[in-house]
Design an enzyme around this catalytic site. Structure first.
Site, mmCIF file in Angstrom:
data_model
loop_
_atom_site.group_PDB
_atom_site.id
_atom_site.type_symbol
_atom_site.label_atom_id
_atom_site.label_comp_id
_atom_site.label_asym_id
_atom_site.label_seq_id
_atom_site.Cartn_x
_atom_site.Cartn_y
_atom_site.Cartn_z
ATOM 1 N N PHE A 154 3.171 58.440 -17.047
ATOM 2 C CA PHE A 154 3.279 58.109 -18.508
ATOM 3 C C PHE A 154 2.354 56.710 -18.703
ATOM 4 O O PHE A 154 3.066 55.710 -18.207
ATOM 5 C CB PHE A 154 4.692 58.045 -19.060
ATOM 6 C CG PHE A 154 4.608 57.887 -20.656
ATOM 7 C CD1 PHE A 154 4.611 58.878 -21.380
ATOM 8 C CD2 PHE A 154 4.782 56.740 -20.966
ATOM 9 C CE1 PHE A 154 4.682 58.769 -22.825
ATOM 10 C CE2 PHE A 154 4.904 56.374 -22.456
ATOM 11 C CZ PHE A 154 4.780 57.483 -23.260
ATOM 12 N N ASP A 239 -0.043 49.827 -13.961
ATOM 13 C CA ASP A 239 0.645 49.904 -15.466
ATOM 14 C C ASP A 239 1.849 49.326 -15.236
ATOM 15 O O ASP A 239 2.873 49.841 -14.684
ATOM 16 C CB ASP A 239 0.431 51.407 -15.952
ATOM 17 C CG ASP A 239 1.161 51.255 -17.351
ATOM 18 O OD1 ASP A 239 1.791 50.371 -17.694
ATOM 19 O OD2 ASP A 239 0.938 52.433 -17.867
ATOM 20 N N LYS A 268 4.955 45.933 -24.037
ATOM 21 C CA LYS A 268 6.260 45.777 -24.212
ATOM 22 C C LYS A 268 7.090 44.446 -24.283
ATOM 23 O O LYS A 268 6.900 43.627 -25.242
ATOM 24 C CB LYS A 268 7.112 47.007 -23.382
ATOM 25 C CG LYS A 268 6.626 48.368 -23.417
ATOM 26 C CD LYS A 268 7.711 49.128 -22.985
ATOM 27 C CE LYS A 268 7.078 50.818 -22.987
ATOM 28 N NZ LYS A 268 7.110 51.238 -24.176
#
Length: 414
Positions: A154, A239, A268
């Site tokens: 993801f 990531d 984030k």
């Protein structure tokens, strides 16, 4: 975790939770299926809904709220900057940008920062950089660069990113897809080795897969990827949007294996739960391939984002939050593992991050999340049977106990 007031806490309306949910359902695109909890306030590890009910936040915005809700240092940085200037665009310099880039590079041990907004933008940016590096530095023929990715990944939901997703919900009806990606099994080093060719620009992966259920790869896997990348002149892109910035007990999840990437994508928690802030950080020899006009963002690296990002870097530079994640994460995993055999099949993860696999015969993930909410704990499922637990790094042992007890009650066999 019971109601703390019987009055509406918004101060501006008499609408109840059901009214707000109905508004969302009528007027917003249905691209999410949120729990029917309408939050109006947050502080630390706790949020309060419009009726005054308090909930323990056991998700923290998928790691966006690593420092809890409204951390005083982050709010102060935002308020101070709001009184000065919030946006200049990158047509001009401003007095926060260079400082943010220097401080983030120093924290991460890198040489250059590409500031963006969302995590998906950071991943898209890293893909563009890797392709240009392949053409200009490695000598891959134009238009032929390939990037190796892992199945069950993801990295976002933009058109290019879903092109290499293996989640059919993310892919269905969104083609035609962007070419140039090879998908291999996560954790299978031999498949990466077989997939590498002279056209390979990069290997892009999550050091721990979040959306897949907080899946930790086998020992030696990440170091093996680094070795293969070095051997074949291929970039390693990590990531760390969910796993980075203290979530696993180190600055990066890669740090647990003593591995360094050529590029890291961050997001984030970099915005402190206040606004979207993302970045690609890495070596000058790679990020330096970009020239003016080739990539950009009106809001990327804006003064407000940089001020908040600098405050986030300041918190992480002390090491306090990484230590909290190590210590409290060990406690969280010890307590969750006591549930194995009692409604839980497996617990995965590192630091204050866990995938709790509900045993066969137990509630599905959505039902478990709803039942937790009725007990005053906010968590969210991923796939059918996994609860994703990621509390703020400011959580206490007593609060962990409350959350774990609620999970125990929800998954306990009848």
């Amino acid at each position: 975790m019971t109601a703390i007031a019987e009055h509406n806490t918004t101060g501006t309306t008499n609408l109840a939770s059901a009214d707000f949910v109905a508004l969302d359902e009528e007027w917003s695109t249905h691209n999410y299926h949120p729990l029917p909890v309408v939050i109006s306030h947050g502080e630390g590890s706790w949020v309060t809904d419009v009726e005054g009910r308090r909930y323990l936040d056991f998700l923290s915005g998928y790691s966006s709220l690593n420092f809890g809700h409204r951390h005083p240092a982050l709010v102060a940085a935002a308020v101070e900057q709001l009184g000065r200037v919030t946006l200049t665009s990158r047509a001009f310099h401003h007095d926060q940008f260079g400082l943010f880039c220097r401080e983030l590079a120093a924290l991460t041990g890198t040489e250059m920062v590409l500031a963006m907004n969302s995590g998906a933008e950071a991943v898209e940016s890293a893909i563009k950089v890797a392709r240009k590096w392949a053409y200009r530095v490695k000598g891959v023929p134009e238009g032929m660069a390939e990037i190796i990715v892992a199945g069950s990944n993801f990295h976002g939901r933009t058109t290019t990113i879903v092109s290499f997703s293996t989640d059919e919900t993310a892919r269905n009806d969104f083609g035609p897809f962007t070419p140039g990606f090879k998908v291999v099994k996560y954790g299978a080093l031999d498949e990466i080795e077989s997939a590498i060719s002279p056209r390979t620009a990069a290997v892009l992966l999550e050091p721990i897969q979040g959306e897949a259920g907080v899946v930790v790869p086998p020992a030696g896997y990440l170091a093996g990827i680094r070795r293969l990348c070095d051997q074949h002149n291929v970039l390693m892109i990590a990531d760390e949007i969910q796993s980075g910035l203290g979530r696993t007990g180190e600055l990066f999840a890669l740090d647990h294996e003593g591995v360094r990437a050529d590029l890291y994508t961050l997001g984030k928690a970099l915005g402190g739960g206040i606004l979207p802030v993302s970045a690609v950080v890495g070596s000058r020899s790679v990020l330096g391939v970009l020239k003016p006009g080739e990539h950009g963002s009106t809001f990327g690296g804006n003064p407000l984002a940089c001020a908040v990002g600098r405050a986030v870097v300041g918190l992480l530079a002390t090491g306090e939050f990484q230590q909290r994640s190590r210590d409290l994460g060990a406690y969280l995993h010890a307590e969750l593992n006591k549930l194995v055999g009692h409604g839980v099949a497996e617990v995965r993860g590192r630091g204050l991050w866990a995938g709790v696999e509900i045993a066969p015969g137990g509630p599905v993930g959505r039902a478990a999340s709803e039942a937790l909410a009725t007990r005053g704990v906010l968590c969210k499922e991923t796939h059918a049977s996994t609860l994703r637990v990621a509390p703020p790094l400011v959580i206490t042992r007593d609060e962990i106990d409350l959350g774990v007890q609620a999970i125990a009650e929800v998954v306990r066999p009848v």
